[in-house]
Enzyme design. Structure first.
Site, short mmCIF file in Angstrom:
data_model
loop_
_atom_site.label_atom_id
_atom_site.label_comp_id
_atom_site.label_asym_id
_atom_site.label_seq_id
_atom_site.Cartn_x
_atom_site.Cartn_y
_atom_site.Cartn_z
N GLY A 153 -64.67 -3.81 -9.05
CA GLY A 153 -64.69 -5.38 -9.12
C GLY A 153 -65.08 -5.96 -7.76
N ARG A 178 -63.70 3.15 -4.01
CA ARG A 178 -64.47 2.51 -2.92
C ARG A 178 -65.62 3.50 -2.65
NH1 ARG A 178 -62.41 -1.32 -4.57
NH2 ARG A 178 -61.56 -2.92 -3.51
N TYR A 188 -58.79 -13.36 -22.54
CA TYR A 188 -57.54 -13.56 -22.56
C TYR A 188 -57.18 -14.23 -23.74
CZ TYR A 188 -57.67 -13.56 -17.34
OH TYR A 188 -57.86 -13.30 -15.96
N ARG A 230 -53.91 -8.83 -7.83
CA ARG A 230 -53.92 -10.54 -7.86
C ARG A 230 -53.06 -11.17 -8.70
NH1 ARG A 230 -59.30 -12.12 -5.92
NH2 ARG A 230 -59.35 -13.76 -6.93
N GLY A 266 -59.41 -0.35 -9.58
CA GLY A 266 -58.27 -0.68 -8.35
C GLY A 266 -58.48 -0.07 -7.27
N GLY A 267 -59.28 -0.25 -6.23
CA GLY A 267 -59.29 0.44 -4.96
C GLY A 267 -60.32 1.44 -4.88
N HIS A 326 -55.22 -5.76 -11.75
CA HIS A 326 -55.46 -7.01 -11.44
C HIS A 326 -56.16 -7.07 -10.11
CE1 HIS A 326 -56.17 -10.72 -14.14
NE2 HIS A 326 -56.83 -10.90 -13.37
N GLN A 376 -64.28 -9.29 -21.79
CA GLN A 376 -63.01 -9.57 -21.41
C GLN A 376 -62.37 -10.82 -22.13
OE1 GLN A 376 -62.07 -11.77 -18.23
NE2 GLN A 376 -60.12 -11.07 -18.10
N THR A 387 -56.99 -8.80 -21.35
CA THR A 387 -56.24 -9.01 -20.40
C THR A 387 -54.78 -9.35 -20.77
OG1 THR A 387 -57.94 -9.33 -18.69
CG2 THR A 387 -55.74 -9.77 -17.90
N LYS A 399 -56.18 -4.35 -20.92
CA LYS A 399 -56.19 -4.25 -19.30
C LYS A 399 -54.69 -4.94 -18.54
CE LYS A 399 -59.10 -6.27 -15.88
NZ LYS A 399 -58.02 -7.02 -14.90
N SER A 402 -66.85 -11.24 -17.78
CA SER A 402 -65.56 -11.95 -17.78
C SER A 402 -65.55 -13.26 -18.59
CB SER A 402 -65.56 -12.19 -16.33
OG SER A 402 -64.26 -13.06 -16.18
#
Length: 372
Positions: free
Chosen positions: A306, A287, A136, A255, A284-285, A252, A134, A162, A228, A105
């Protein structure tokens, strides 16, 4: 006994400051997208093949020249030193031991150079796992250039840019908790500006960033570039036209803009838009190992996790993250075997079903012919 991602979260919450637990769990607005990411995977069903004779499964992948022993990447997450003293060093060693790509990050509390050093000798055969960085894009392009140079010199093998953050999402949990900055003694190491006497710059969420900036970035680095946060199919097509090398299909973690669709719901459309010209990593999601199978079958080259990494780090540091990655690898291998696949390359869209409710003949099945 820790047997699921949920177990790691439950255990971590007993150790964490509730404010920091909210930082990990929370999302934007009403957190509709946070919940949707996991719910979308639960709605999908797997339709296995049988009698395929596959006694061993191959889980290794190569994405944009980066080789890994698992298709499960560590998505960029910030502030690991909030959770354990070693911060991202512990996370990086666990990723390397698992042969997993870690995306460092930009808001890391440990510098990328130190993270890269921590991975040397920690992998199978003494080899480090690939690190991606990553980014920005900052309006101060010279500062952005210096970050790209740092990541490159540290040995990162891709840039993950991102692009879903022209402004910061409304994190209402953090506002209510007064968690608006890092505590004393911690800082975003990549935002230290030597040109200004070591001042720690804020990460600028800038609405002025455009495709022209992507073109500029493409001109200053030979590293593969992934975007991203591009969710619209037309933006996926534009990414290809602007020479982007891959997409990290991500909302994200819910978020940024609340109520956007779950990423796995968008995956088939994005996959069609890029038409195989560039790889797609989805986060994302995710699990369960079955979630990984569903995403790969629908066109992803890999998936990212994440929040599970954060929970595992808070629960057990480096050992916690290693156990999490081992658990997900075991689940993935089992799911591949039960789907009749010899490896991730055997996963195809026909293995996934999206149930329709109510079914087409629901009017005949319900009393009075009423569909409810």
């Amino acid at each position: 006994m820790l047997m699921t991602v949920q177990d790691f979260e439950t255990a971590a919450r007993t150790r964490l400051d509730p404010v920091h637990a909210d930082f990990i769990a929370g999302g934007a607005g009403d957190e509709i997208t946070v919940r949707a990411n996991e719910e979308a995977f639960r709605r999908l069903r797997l339709l296995p093949r049988v009698l395929r004779g596959n006694t061993e499964r191959a889980l290794d992948i190569t994405v944009l020249g980066s080789r890994a022993r698992t298709p499960i990447l560590l998505s960029p997450t910030a502030f690991h030193k909030l959770l354990v003293e070693e911060g991202e060093l512990a996370t990086a060693r666990a990723a390397t031991a698992a042969g997993a790509i870690m995306i460092v990050s930009m808001a890391s509390t440990v510098a990328v150079e130190d993270i890269a050093e921590a991975t040397r000798g920690a992998g199978e055969g003494g080899d480090p796992a690939p690190l991606w960085f990553q980014l920005y894009l900052q309006p101060d392009l010279e500062f952005t250039r210096s970050l790209v140079r740092r990541a490159t010199d540290a040995g990162c093998t891709a840039l993950v840019v991102t692009v879903d953050s022209p402004v910061r999402g409304a994190h209402e949990r953090d506002v209510r908790n007064g968690f608006l900055d890092l505590p004393d003694g911690l800082r975003c190491e990549h935002m230290v500006d030597p040109r200004e006497g070591g001042r720690v710059r804020p990460i600028a969420m800038s609405a002025e960033i455009t495709w022209t900036h992507i073109d500029w970035l493409r001109g200053i680095t030979s590293l593969p570039i992934l975007l991203k946060g591009a969710l619209h199919p037309e933006d996926a097509r534009l990414a290809v036209r602007h020479g982007v090398d891959g997409l990290l299909l991500s909302n994200h973690g819910g978020r940024q803009l609340d109520t956007v669709p779950a990423t796995v719901e968008l995956l088939p459309e994005i996959h069609a838009a890029v038409a195989g010209r560039i790889p797609i990593v989805l986060d994302g999601g995710v699990r369960r190992g079955t979630d990984v199978v569903k995403a790969l079958a629908l066109g992803a080259s890999a998936v990212g996790i994440g929040r599970p990494v954060m929970w595992a780090l808070a629960e057990g540091g480096e050992k916690g993250v290693r156990r999490l990655l081992e658990l997900l690898r075991e689940e993935l291998d089992q799911a591949l075997a039960l789907c009749g696949a010899a490896g991730v390359q055997d996963l195809t869209p026909d293995l996934v079903r999206a149930p329709v409710w109510p079914p087409a003949d629901a009017s005949a099945a319900l009393p009075g012919g009423v569909v409810s």
